[in-house]
Design a protein around this motif. Structure first.
Motif, PDB file in Angstrom:
ATOM      1  N   ALA A 161     -17.623 -37.125 -52.795  1.00  0.00           N
ATOM      2  CA  ALA A 161     -17.344 -36.209 -51.688  1.00  0.00           C
ATOM      3  C   ALA A 161     -15.848 -36.061 -51.449  1.00  0.00           C
ATOM      4  O   ALA A 161     -15.362 -34.965 -51.150  1.00  0.00           O
ATOM      5  N   LEU A 162     -15.108 -37.154 -51.575  1.00  0.00           N
ATOM      6  CA  LEU A 162     -13.665 -37.112 -51.359  1.00  0.00           C
ATOM      7  C   LEU A 162     -12.933 -36.443 -52.524  1.00  0.00           C
ATOM      8  O   LEU A 162     -11.924 -35.759 -52.333  1.00  0.00           O
ATOM      9  N   MET A 201     -19.608 -41.369 -51.694  1.00  0.00           N
ATOM     10  CA  MET A 201     -18.444 -41.045 -50.884  1.00  0.00           C
ATOM     11  C   MET A 201     -17.249 -40.688 -51.755  1.00  0.00           C
ATOM     12  O   MET A 201     -16.482 -39.767 -51.427  1.00  0.00           O
ATOM     13  N   LEU A 209     -15.479 -43.351 -43.720  1.00  0.00           N
ATOM     14  CA  LEU A 209     -16.093 -43.572 -45.035  1.00  0.00           C
ATOM     15  C   LEU A 209     -17.509 -44.104 -44.973  1.00  0.00           C
ATOM     16  O   LEU A 209     -18.188 -44.151 -45.990  1.00  0.00           O
ATOM     17  N   ALA A 261     -22.464 -38.344 -47.316  1.00  0.00           N
ATOM     18  CA  ALA A 261     -22.026 -39.485 -48.111  1.00  0.00           C
ATOM     19  C   ALA A 261     -21.736 -40.713 -47.262  1.00  0.00           C
ATOM     20  O   ALA A 261     -21.683 -41.827 -47.789  1.00  0.00           O
ATOM     21  N   ARG A 262     -21.557 -40.538 -45.954  1.00  0.00           N
ATOM     22  CA  ARG A 262     -21.279 -41.672 -45.077  1.00  0.00           C
ATOM     23  C   ARG A 262     -22.442 -42.669 -45.053  1.00  0.00           C
ATOM     24  O   ARG A 262     -22.238 -43.851 -44.761  1.00  0.00           O
ATOM     25  N   TRP A 296     -19.493 -34.601 -47.307  1.00  0.00           N
ATOM     26  CA  TRP A 296     -18.809 -35.821 -46.839  1.00  0.00           C
ATOM     27  C   TRP A 296     -19.638 -36.530 -45.775  1.00  0.00           C
ATOM     28  O   TRP A 296     -19.785 -37.743 -45.790  1.00  0.00           O
ATOM     29  N   TRP A 297     -20.214 -35.771 -44.852  1.00  0.00           N
ATOM     30  CA  TRP A 297     -21.006 -36.366 -43.782  1.00  0.00           C
ATOM     31  C   TRP A 297     -22.230 -37.080 -44.345  1.00  0.00           C
ATOM     32  O   TRP A 297     -22.576 -38.184 -43.922  1.00  0.00           O
TER      33      TRP A 297
END
Length: 254
Positions: A62-63, A59, A196, A51-52, A48-49
């Motif tokens: 990742a979510l 993103m 996001l 993908a920011r 997630w980090w």
């Protein structure tokens, strides 16, 4: 459901071998499965980090990844209630097992641990392919550990592994279709942008509109830099001095 004979025989061989291994290895095998799941959870956070600073699809992947793992787990858990295969630590006569045998009614097929491990590895590979050499062998080792400690048959973990690597990627790809436009729209809001990523984080974005092309001295608005007429020059290069300075500055005559 009765376990196949070949799987029961292989279960005996593996658990008898496991019983003769050092006690520290027993502890590692018992703790390793749950510790591996925590490591996968940590990798989801890292994904997630990362993908920011990626595009909206990164993103969305990742979510969607944790939800895809949960979906695979639910398929596995519901399957257990219909198949009702007894644990080998109770069903196999004279079975030896390192870990405590789960309570009656906690069915064996397929293995939830193997499903979750395989699903986690699969969705991480979909989103972050460079991690495949790490996460896929780790998931396979976690699945094998369930047989090693004596709480699953080999076919339990094989089925769970296949279920995880098939169901989770299908779910994550389906979720990305819905999540991608939502991520793109929500990145414009300040608070959502913190979670996001900013709108400018989209990878491979097109050049800014209105970008100027250099104009060589003596080339008119209808001529290319080399003297040919290869299209009109961007009008912004002609009118920008008027916009910025209010008036066009002329060089004095010699």
């Amino acid at each position: 459901m009765e376990a196949p004979d070949f799987s029961a025989d292989l279960y005996r061989e593996i658990t008898e071998f496991a019983e003769g291994t050092p006690s520290w290895l027993h502890t590692v095998a018992e703790v390793g499965t749950d510790a591996g799941l925590l490591l996968f959870a940590a990798l989801f956070v890292v994904g997630w980090w990362r993908a920011r600073i990626g595009d909206a699809r990164a993103m969305a992947l990742a979510l969607a990844a944790p939800f895809a793992v949960v979906a695979a787990y639910l398929v596995s858990e519901v399957s257990k209630t219909f198949i009702e295969e007894e644990r080998p630590c109770r069903a196999v006569q004279g079975a030896v097992h390192i870990a405590a045998c789960p309570a009656p009614g906690d069915w064996s097929f397929p293995s939830n641990h193997a499903t979750i491990a395989a699903a986690s590895a699969a969705v991480i590979v979909v989103a972050w392919r460079a991690m495949a050499p790490l996460v896929l062998p780790m998931a396979a080792l976690m699945a094998f550990s369930r047989v090693f400690v004596g709480v699953h048959y080999p076919h339990d973990v094989a089925a769970g592994f296949v279920l995880g690597v098939v169901v989770a990627p299908l779910v994550v790809v389906a979720l990305v279709v819905a999540l991608r436009p939502l991520v793109e729209s929500m990145r414009g809001f300040p608070l959502c942008g913190t979670v996001l990523g900013p709108p400018s984080a989209a990878a491979g974005g097109a050049p800014e509109s209105g970008a100027e092309r250099p104009v060589m001295p003596g080339a008119g608005p209808g001529r290319a830099a080399g003297g040919g007429s290869a299209g009109r020059v961007n009008e912004a290069s002609v009118t920008m001095p008027d916009v910025m300075g209010g008036v066009t500055r002329r060089d004095p005559l010699p």
